[in-house]
Design a protein around this motif. Structure first.
Motif, short mmCIF file in Angstrom:
data_model
loop_
_atom_site.label_atom_id
_atom_site.label_comp_id
_atom_site.label_asym_id
_atom_site.label_seq_id
_atom_site.Cartn_x
_atom_site.Cartn_y
_atom_site.Cartn_z
N LYS A 209 38.06 51.94 33.09
CA LYS A 209 38.19 53.10 33.97
C LYS A 209 38.85 52.65 35.26
O LYS A 209 38.44 51.68 35.88
CB LYS A 209 36.82 53.70 34.28
N LEU B 154 30.82 59.42 31.35
CA LEU B 154 31.98 58.66 31.78
C LEU B 154 32.22 58.86 33.27
O LEU B 154 32.51 57.91 34.01
CB LEU B 154 33.22 59.09 31.00
N TYR C 262 40.74 56.80 31.83
CA TYR C 262 39.85 56.04 30.95
C TYR C 262 40.65 55.67 29.70
O TYR C 262 41.18 56.56 29.03
CB TYR C 262 38.63 56.87 30.53
#
Length: 221
Positions: free
Chosen positions: A9, A73, A139
């Motif tokens: 990320k 996430l 990501y």
């Protein structure tokens, strides 16, 4: 042996560049770009197509992707998340999870000609440039480089035949595996996310517990 897998990320630091890789019977193309991952510079190589009309890329490119996992996430700090050996989300398996539920049909890529005018290169490149300019979180799921900081194999990583067959105890750096599928996601601002996933025509589903095609497997529809 399970290959090193997970996601990085970060924020894009360099404009995507289309680069060819010569294979025995084709040229594969990737979009490479730099990613700041927790202060470290990573190289990202995203598969976008091939010159082989018999093994084209199938892909999905959505700008309204939704999934409950996205909240997880989003809460993660910038950095590397190693998911090697995990058999549940947030690791990705296109067959064994609902990650791609309700995302529609796979599209056929164009035959690559070395330019950025073909699809999915053109649209994906615009998305990545927008992410760079706007500072969006990106990501990238795939397999980590064996040397240096980077992620590649950003495509489905199961269902291949021939040299990619996974045999127990095999420590090769490129073979089938379950829960190791690749993807690219961009948080373009709530509630919108963009998603890019890809697989090759000559990858088959369903797969067994090693990620190899079963006897009744068929190419991705």
């Amino acid at each position: 042996m399970t290959l090193p897998y997970g996601f990085a990320k970060g924020k894009i630091t360099s404009a995507p560049q289309l680069k060819p890789t010569q294979r025995p019977h084709e040229v594969q193309y990737h979009l490479h770009f730099g990613l700041d991952v927790g202060g470290a510079q990573w190289d990202v190589a995203v598969n976008v197509g091939t010159t082989d009309a018999d093994d084209l890329l199938k892909y999905k490119l959505l700008f309204d992707f939704r999934h409950a996992m996205l909240q997880t996430l989003q809460a993660d700090a910038s950095g590397e998340q190693n998911l090697t050996g995990q058999h549940a989300l947030p690791a990705l398996d296109f067959q064994r999870s609902d990650f791609l539920a309700n995302t529609g049909a796979w599209r056929n890529s164009d035959v690559m000609d070395g330019t950025d005018a073909v699809e999915p290169v053109a649209t994906l490149q615009r998305l990545l440039l927008r992410a760079q300019q706007s500072g969006y979180d990106v990501y990238v799921y795939g397999r980590f480089y064996s040397e240096g900081n980077g992620v590649h194999d950003v495509h489905m990583n199961q269902g291949s035949k021939g040299e990619f067959i996974h045999r127990a105890g095999n420590d090769r750096n490129d073979h089938n595996d379950i829960w190791q599928d690749g993807a690219l996601l961009v948080d373009v601002g709530a509630p919108q996310w963009a998603l890019y996933v890809a697989a090759f025509d000559q990858q088959y589903l369903p797969t067994d517990d090693l990620g190899n095609p079963t006897a009744d497997s068929k190419p991705i529809a």
